[in-house]
Each structure stands twice: as C-alpha cells, then as structure tokens.
Design a protein around this motif. Structure first.
Motif, PDB file in Angstrom:
ATOM      1  N   TRP A  21      41.874 117.129  55.896  1.00 37.16           N
ATOM      2  CA  TRP A  21      41.828 117.005  54.436  1.00 37.16           C
ATOM      3  C   TRP A  21      40.635 117.749  53.844  1.00 37.16           C
ATOM      4  CZ3 TRP A  21      42.395 111.003  54.773  1.00 37.16           C
ATOM      5  CH2 TRP A  21      43.678 110.691  55.216  1.00 37.16           C
ATOM      6  N   LEU A  22      39.587 117.999  54.655  1.00 41.53           N
ATOM      7  CA  LEU A  22      38.413 118.712  54.160  1.00 41.53           C
ATOM      8  C   LEU A  22      38.795 120.094  53.629  1.00 41.53           C
ATOM      9  CD1 LEU A  22      35.860 117.752  56.926  1.00 41.53           C
ATOM     10  CD2 LEU A  22      35.740 117.082  54.521  1.00 41.53           C
ATOM     11  N   ASP A  23      39.719 120.757  54.307  1.00 37.07           N
ATOM     12  CA  ASP A  23      40.154 122.090  53.875  1.00 37.07           C
ATOM     13  C   ASP A  23      41.383 122.038  52.984  1.00 37.07           C
ATOM     14  OD1 ASP A  23      38.160 123.458  55.293  1.00 37.07           O
ATOM     15  OD2 ASP A  23      39.352 123.403  57.128  1.00 37.07           O
ATOM     16  N   ALA A  24      42.205 121.019  53.140  1.00 37.11           N
ATOM     17  CA  ALA A  24      43.501 120.986  52.456  1.00 37.11           C
ATOM     18  C   ALA A  24      43.464 120.375  51.062  1.00 37.11           C
ATOM     19  CB  ALA A  24      44.511 120.216  53.309  1.00 37.11           C
ATOM     20  N   ILE A  25      42.530 119.480  50.807  1.00 35.60           N
ATOM     21  CA  ILE A  25      42.516 118.774  49.525  1.00 35.60           C
ATOM     22  C   ILE A  25      41.192 119.049  48.821  1.00 35.60           C
ATOM     23  CG2 ILE A  25      42.667 116.540  48.373  1.00 35.60           C
ATOM     24  CD1 ILE A  25      44.300 115.555  50.781  1.00 35.60           C
ATOM     25  N   PRO A  26      41.240 119.764  47.686  1.00 34.29           N
ATOM     26  CA  PRO A  26      40.006 120.019  46.940  1.00 34.29           C
ATOM     27  C   PRO A  26      39.335 118.696  46.563  1.00 34.29           C
ATOM     28  CG  PRO A  26      41.835 121.282  46.031  1.00 34.29           C
ATOM     29  CD  PRO A  26      42.423 120.309  47.022  1.00 34.29           C
ATOM     30  N   GLY A  27      38.020 118.673  46.633  1.00 33.41           N
ATOM     31  CA  GLY A  27      37.278 117.479  46.259  1.00 33.41           C
ATOM     32  C   GLY A  27      36.950 116.561  47.416  1.00 33.41           C
ATOM     33  N   VAL A  28      37.594 116.726  48.567  1.00 35.98           N
ATOM     34  CA  VAL A  28      37.251 115.928  49.743  1.00 35.98           C
ATOM     35  C   VAL A  28      36.050 116.590  50.407  1.00 35.98           C
ATOM     36  CG1 VAL A  28      37.992 115.132  52.022  1.00 35.98           C
ATOM     37  CG2 VAL A  28      39.593 115.071  50.102  1.00 35.98           C
ATOM     38  N   THR A  29      34.953 115.835  50.526  1.00 33.56           N
ATOM     39  CA  THR A  29      33.726 116.407  51.060  1.00 33.56           C
ATOM     40  C   THR A  29      33.328 115.834  52.410  1.00 33.56           C
ATOM     41  OG1 THR A  29      32.393 114.792  49.873  1.00 33.56           O
ATOM     42  CG2 THR A  29      32.832 116.884  48.753  1.00 33.56           C
ATOM     43  N   GLY A  30      33.948 114.737  52.810  1.00 34.68           N
ATOM     44  CA  GLY A  30      33.605 114.155  54.093  1.00 34.68           C
ATOM     45  C   GLY A  30      34.582 113.077  54.512  1.00 34.68           C
ATOM     46  N   ARG A  54      45.824 111.710  45.809  1.00 39.63           N
ATOM     47  CA  ARG A  54      46.402 112.700  46.724  1.00 39.63           C
ATOM     48  C   ARG A  54      46.271 112.292  48.182  1.00 39.63           C
ATOM     49  NH1 ARG A  54      45.022 118.659  45.165  1.00 39.63           N
ATOM     50  NH2 ARG A  54      46.790 118.935  46.565  1.00 39.63           N
ATOM     51  N   LEU A  55      45.584 111.193  48.438  1.00 45.89           N
ATOM     52  CA  LEU A  55      45.360 110.743  49.808  1.00 45.89           C
ATOM     53  C   LEU A  55      46.296 109.592  50.149  1.00 45.89           C
ATOM     54  CD1 LEU A  55      41.467 110.688  49.687  1.00 45.89           C
ATOM     55  CD2 LEU A  55      42.899 112.384  50.825  1.00 45.89           C
ATOM     56  N   PRO A  56      46.691 109.500  51.412  1.00 44.80           N
ATOM     57  CA  PRO A  56      47.519 108.352  51.812  1.00 44.80           C
ATOM     58  C   PRO A  56      46.674 107.078  51.811  1.00 44.80           C
ATOM     59  CG  PRO A  56      46.927 109.658  53.722  1.00 44.80           C
ATOM     60  CD  PRO A  56      46.420 110.411  52.517  1.00 44.80           C
ATOM     61  N   ARG A  57      47.330 105.957  51.711  1.00 40.97           N
ATOM     62  CA  ARG A  57      46.628 104.664  51.736  1.00 40.97           C
ATOM     63  C   ARG A  57      46.243 104.268  53.163  1.00 40.97           C
ATOM     64  NH1 ARG A  57      46.627 102.774  46.738  1.00 40.97           N
ATOM     65  NH2 ARG A  57      48.428 102.971  45.386  1.00 40.97           N
ATOM     66  N   GLU A  58      46.957 104.836  54.130  1.00 38.86           N
ATOM     67  CA  GLU A  58      46.587 104.598  55.523  1.00 38.86           C
ATOM     68  C   GLU A  58      47.002 105.793  56.369  1.00 38.86           C
ATOM     69  OE1 GLU A  58      50.001 101.987  57.676  1.00 38.86           O
ATOM     70  OE2 GLU A  58      48.606 100.861  56.429  1.00 38.86           O
ATOM     71  N   VAL A  59      46.345 105.900  57.519  1.00 37.31           N
ATOM     72  CA  VAL A  59      46.652 106.956  58.475  1.00 37.31           C
ATOM     73  C   VAL A  59      46.584 106.338  59.872  1.00 37.31           C
ATOM     74  CG1 VAL A  59      44.266 107.812  58.530  1.00 37.31           C
ATOM     75  CG2 VAL A  59      46.103 109.313  59.198  1.00 37.31           C
ATOM     76  N   LYS A  60      47.651 106.552  60.640  1.00 38.30           N
ATOM     77  CA  LYS A  60      47.750 105.988  61.992  1.00 38.30           C
ATOM     78  C   LYS A  60      47.534 104.471  61.983  1.00 38.30           C
ATOM     79  CE  LYS A  60      48.058 110.055  64.046  1.00 38.30           C
ATOM     80  NZ  LYS A  60      49.280 110.544  64.593  1.00 38.30           N
ATOM     81  N   GLY A  61      47.938 103.820  60.880  1.00 36.22           N
ATOM     82  CA  GLY A  61      47.814 102.369  60.776  1.00 36.22           C
ATOM     83  C   GLY A  61      46.463 101.877  60.299  1.00 36.22           C
ATOM     84  N   LEU A  62      45.517 102.793  60.047  1.00 36.00           N
ATOM     85  CA  LEU A  62      44.185 102.412  59.572  1.00 36.00           C
ATOM     86  C   LEU A  62      44.090 102.622  58.062  1.00 36.00           C
ATOM     87  CD1 LEU A  62      42.021 104.087  62.348  1.00 36.00           C
ATOM     88  CD2 LEU A  62      42.729 101.702  62.195  1.00 36.00           C
TER      89      LEU A  62
END
Length: 76
Positions: A21-30, A54-62
């Motif tokens: 997401w650091l490269d794919a979504i503008p505004g994500v810095t870390g 623009r971000l999912p609420r969870e990833v891999k169940g986390l």
C-alpha cells in the motif's frame, strides 16, 4: 503478545501485503504491527484520514487500524 507460529506467519503475510500500500495508495506513509485488546493488528499511517476509505478493514483476518500522521511528512 504471545503468538503461536501460525499467528506469526499470518502477521508476516499481512504485513507483506500491507507494505504494498506504500506505493499503491497515495497518502499511506507507513505500516506496522500493532495490538488492540491483546490481538495483533496491522497499523497504517496516512497523511489524511480520508484515505482510510481506500483501505480494507482487515487483511489476512487481522484488523487494519488507520493512524493519522497529522499531515504530510517532509524529509529533513
């Protein structure tokens, strides 16, 4: 946080995915691992909280927790 080996692998896979997401979504810095209520989370820092949509609420169940950096980050 006491994690089992399977949980460690899940967290590592989730962090690997979130790093993209650091490269794919503008505004994500870390991105990083956090904890909430004794459970691992994926914490994502953004320069504008509106990017959270623009971000999912969870990833891999986390759970993904969005953190506001307070504005643009300028290298010094």
């Amino acid at each position: 946080m006491n994690q089992h080996p399977d949980e460690d692998a899940t967290v590592a896979a989730a962090l690997d995915q979130a790093q993209r997401w650091l490269d794919a979504i503008p505004g994500v810095t870390g991105v990083g691992q956090g904890e909430q209520d004794g459970r691992a989370t994926i914490d994502v820092w953004v320069t504008d909280p509106e990017w959270a949509e623009r971000l999912p609420r969870e990833v891999k169940g986390l759970t993904v927790r969005v953190r506001d950096t307070g504005g643009p980050i300028t290298p010094q």
